[in-house]
Design an enzyme around this catalytic site. Structure first.
Site, PDB file in Angstrom:
ATOM      1  N   ARG A   1       0.818  -1.221   0.000  1.00  0.00           N
ATOM      2  CA  ARG A   1       0.000   0.000   0.000  1.00  0.00           C
ATOM      3  C   ARG A   1       0.846   1.263   0.000  1.00  0.00           C
ATOM      4  O   ARG A   1       0.402   2.330  -0.383  1.00  0.00           O
ATOM      5  CB  ARG A   1      -0.899   0.030   1.235  1.00  0.00           C
ATOM      6  CG  ARG A   1      -1.876  -1.113   1.327  1.00  0.00           C
ATOM      7  CD  ARG A   1      -2.521  -1.167   2.690  1.00  0.00           C
ATOM      8  NE  ARG A   1      -1.466  -1.407   3.681  1.00  0.00           N
ATOM      9  CZ  ARG A   1      -1.604  -1.185   4.983  1.00  0.00           C
ATOM     10  NH1 ARG A   1      -2.724  -0.699   5.451  1.00  0.00           N
ATOM     11  NH2 ARG A   1      -0.630  -1.453   5.814  1.00  0.00           N
TER      12      ARG A   1
ATOM     13  N   GLU B   1       6.599   7.248  11.931  1.00  0.00           N
ATOM     14  CA  GLU B   1       6.368   8.344  12.868  1.00  0.00           C
ATOM     15  C   GLU B   1       7.339   9.460  12.514  1.00  0.00           C
ATOM     16  O   GLU B   1       8.551   9.257  12.574  1.00  0.00           O
ATOM     17  CB  GLU B   1       6.592   7.891  14.303  1.00  0.00           C
ATOM     18  CG  GLU B   1       5.576   6.898  14.800  1.00  0.00           C
ATOM     19  CD  GLU B   1       5.860   6.413  16.211  1.00  0.00           C
ATOM     20  OE1 GLU B   1       7.014   6.550  16.690  1.00  0.00           O
ATOM     21  OE2 GLU B   1       4.937   5.884  16.835  1.00  0.00           O
TER      22      GLU B   1
ATOM     23  N   GLN C   1       6.291  26.090  16.906  1.00  0.00           N
ATOM     24  CA  GLN C   1       5.622  26.174  15.612  1.00  0.00           C
ATOM     25  C   GLN C   1       6.376  25.376  14.567  1.00  0.00           C
ATOM     26  O   GLN C   1       7.537  25.033  14.753  1.00  0.00           O
ATOM     27  CB  GLN C   1       5.483  27.628  15.148  1.00  0.00           C
ATOM     28  CG  GLN C   1       6.787  28.299  14.766  1.00  0.00           C
ATOM     29  CD  GLN C   1       6.602  29.775  14.447  1.00  0.00           C
ATOM     30  OE1 GLN C   1       5.992  30.501  15.208  1.00  0.00           O
ATOM     31  NE2 GLN C   1       7.152  30.203  13.328  1.00  0.00           N
TER      32      GLN C   1
ATOM     33  N   HIS D   1      21.381  31.672   8.517  1.00  0.00           N
ATOM     34  CA  HIS D   1      20.621  32.524   9.423  1.00  0.00           C
ATOM     35  C   HIS D   1      20.731  32.057  10.876  1.00  0.00           C
ATOM     36  O   HIS D   1      20.849  30.871  11.150  1.00  0.00           O
ATOM     37  CB  HIS D   1      19.141  32.518   9.034  1.00  0.00           C
ATOM     38  CG  HIS D   1      18.898  32.944   7.626  1.00  0.00           C
ATOM     39  ND1 HIS D   1      17.839  32.486   6.887  1.00  0.00           N
ATOM     40  CD2 HIS D   1      19.570  33.788   6.809  1.00  0.00           C
ATOM     41  CE1 HIS D   1      17.863  33.021   5.678  1.00  0.00           C
ATOM     42  NE2 HIS D   1      18.910  33.814   5.609  1.00  0.00           N
TER      43      HIS D   1
ATOM     44  N   LYS E   1      16.201  24.054  15.839  1.00  0.00           N
ATOM     45  CA  LYS E   1      15.394  23.684  14.674  1.00  0.00           C
ATOM     46  C   LYS E   1      15.510  22.194  14.392  1.00  0.00           C
ATOM     47  O   LYS E   1      16.603  21.638  14.432  1.00  0.00           O
ATOM     48  CB  LYS E   1      15.876  24.444  13.428  1.00  0.00           C
ATOM     49  CG  LYS E   1      15.759  25.942  13.525  1.00  0.00           C
ATOM     50  CD  LYS E   1      16.339  26.616  12.286  1.00  0.00           C
ATOM     51  CE  LYS E   1      16.247  28.127  12.402  1.00  0.00           C
ATOM     52  NZ  LYS E   1      16.830  28.787  11.229  1.00  0.00           N
TER      53      LYS E   1
ATOM     54  N   HIS F   1      22.117  28.444  10.355  1.00  0.00           N
ATOM     55  CA  HIS F   1      21.531  27.386   9.530  1.00  0.00           C
ATOM     56  C   HIS F   1      21.274  27.887   8.119  1.00  0.00           C
ATOM     57  O   HIS F   1      20.873  29.032   7.918  1.00  0.00           O
ATOM     58  CB  HIS F   1      20.205  26.920  10.151  1.00  0.00           C
ATOM     59  CG  HIS F   1      19.423  26.010   9.270  1.00  0.00           C
ATOM     60  ND1 HIS F   1      18.242  26.395   8.664  1.00  0.00           N
ATOM     61  CD2 HIS F   1      19.678  24.750   8.853  1.00  0.00           C
ATOM     62  CE1 HIS F   1      17.796  25.393   7.935  1.00  0.00           C
ATOM     63  NE2 HIS F   1      18.644  24.383   8.027  1.00  0.00           N
TER      64      HIS F   1
ATOM     65  N   TYR G   1      10.324  22.770   9.164  1.00  0.00           N
ATOM     66  CA  TYR G   1      11.163  22.750  10.356  1.00  0.00           C
ATOM     67  C   TYR G   1      10.408  23.254  11.566  1.00  0.00           C
ATOM     68  O   TYR G   1       9.684  24.228  11.527  1.00  0.00           O
ATOM     69  CB  TYR G   1      12.482  23.481  10.156  1.00  0.00           C
ATOM     70  CG  TYR G   1      12.421  24.902   9.660  1.00  0.00           C
ATOM     71  CD1 TYR G   1      12.609  25.967  10.523  1.00  0.00           C
ATOM     72  CD2 TYR G   1      12.210  25.175   8.313  1.00  0.00           C
ATOM     73  CE1 TYR G   1      12.586  27.267  10.074  1.00  0.00           C
ATOM     74  CE2 TYR G   1      12.181  26.473   7.848  1.00  0.00           C
ATOM     75  CZ  TYR G   1      12.367  27.512   8.729  1.00  0.00           C
ATOM     76  OH  TYR G   1      12.318  28.808   8.276  1.00  0.00           O
TER      77      TYR G   1
ATOM     78  N   LYS H   1      18.570  39.717   1.360  1.00  0.00           N
ATOM     79  CA  LYS H   1      19.118  39.562   2.715  1.00  0.00           C
ATOM     80  C   LYS H   1      20.334  38.641   2.705  1.00  0.00           C
ATOM     81  O   LYS H   1      21.349  38.937   3.339  1.00  0.00           O
ATOM     82  CB  LYS H   1      18.031  38.999   3.636  1.00  0.00           C
ATOM     83  CG  LYS H   1      18.513  38.612   5.021  1.00  0.00           C
ATOM     84  CD  LYS H   1      17.394  38.156   5.929  1.00  0.00           C
ATOM     85  CE  LYS H   1      16.787  36.860   5.486  1.00  0.00           C
ATOM     86  NZ  LYS H   1      15.767  36.347   6.402  1.00  0.00           N
ATOM     87  N   ASP H   2      20.256  37.538   1.965  1.00  0.00           N
ATOM     88  CA  ASP H   2      21.364  36.596   1.943  1.00  0.00           C
ATOM     89  C   ASP H   2      22.560  37.122   1.147  1.00  0.00           C
ATOM     90  O   ASP H   2      23.704  36.816   1.467  1.00  0.00           O
ATOM     91  CB  ASP H   2      20.903  35.240   1.403  1.00  0.00           C
ATOM     92  CG  ASP H   2      19.917  34.562   2.349  1.00  0.00           C
ATOM     93  OD1 ASP H   2      19.858  34.936   3.539  1.00  0.00           O
ATOM     94  OD2 ASP H   2      19.189  33.657   1.903  1.00  0.00           O
TER      95      ASP H   2
END
Length: 180
Positions: free
Chosen positions: A23, A28, A46, A61, A70, A117, A130, A166-167
Site C-alpha cells: 500500500r 512516525e 511552531q 541565518h 530547529k 543554519h 522545520y 538579505k542573503d
C-alpha cells in the site's frame, strides 16, 4: 527512531523506522517523548514551511538573542542542509556540518540553539518543514555569507545560487556576532 550524533556536539541526524508494504509506507515523523529522551528536552512552538525551486540557497541565518533550535525535514525533494557552530566556548566553534536531506531518505536534522543554519535546493523543488523552539524575531536575525572563505562550506553547487537580497548582504563569519 534512530538518533545519530554527528561530529559536532549537539547536532543529530534522526532516521525514522519505516514500515513498507504493497500500500505504501508509514512512519512516525515526530514523537515528543522519544526526542526528549534521546536528544534534548525541548518544546516546539511552531512548524515553518519553505517551498523553494532548484538552485535556491537560504541562509546562513541565526538570531543573536532568543536563538532557535530547529528540527529540519524535507517532505518533498532534496536539499543540502548546513549548520555552523557559533557557540564561543565550543570545541567545534566555527566548524560546519552538512547533510543531504530528502523525501527519499526521510532523515531529519536537529540543530540546537547556537548554530547558524542554511540549505541549498538540489532537486527541481523542495518543501522543507522545520520545527522551532523559539519565536522568530526579525530584529535579532543575522545572516552570515553562504560562501564565507573562513567557513569554506562545500556546498554542492554547480552554478551560482539563487539568493534573497538579505542573503546577498550577509556578513563574514569573523564579523558576525557570536553566541554563548
Amino acid at each position: 527512531m534512530k538518533y545519530q550524533k554527528t561530529d559536532i556536539d549537539g547536532l543529530y541526524l534522526i532516521t525514522p523506522e519505516i514500515f513498507k508494504d504493497e500500500r505504501g509506507i508509514f512512519f512516525e515523523g515526530w514523537k515528543q517523548d522519544s526526542f526528549n529522551k534521546n536528544v534534548i528536552n525541548t518544546k516546539f512552538l511552531q512548524d515553518n514551511i519553505s517551498i523553494s525551486k532548484k538552485g535556491v540557497l537560504r541562509g546562513l541565518h541565526y538570531q543573536i538573542e532568543k536563538p532557535q533550535g530547529k528540527l529540519i525535514k524535507v517532505n518533498q525533494g532534496c536539499i543540502y542542509d548546513v549548520a555552523v557552530d557559533l557557540r564561543k566556548n565550543s570545541e567545534t566553534y566555527g566548524k560546519w556540518y552538512g547533510v543531504e536531506l530528502s523525501s527519499k531518505n526521510m532523515k531529519q536534522f536537529w540543530i540546537p540553539k547556537g548554530f547558524a543554519h542554511g540549505f541549498y535546493v538540489i532537486s527541481d523543488m523542495a518543501e522543507v518543514v522545520y520545527k522551532v523552539d523559539e519565536e522568530y524575531y526579525p530584529a535579532y536575525e543575522q545572516c552570515i555569507l553562504w560562501n564565507d572563505k573562513y567557513l569554506d562550506i562545500a556546498w554542492p553547487i554547480s552554478n551560482g545560487p539563487i539568493l534573497s537580497t538579505k542573503d546577498k548582504l550577509g556578513i563574514n563569519f569573523v564579523d558576525a556576532k557570536k553566541l554563548t
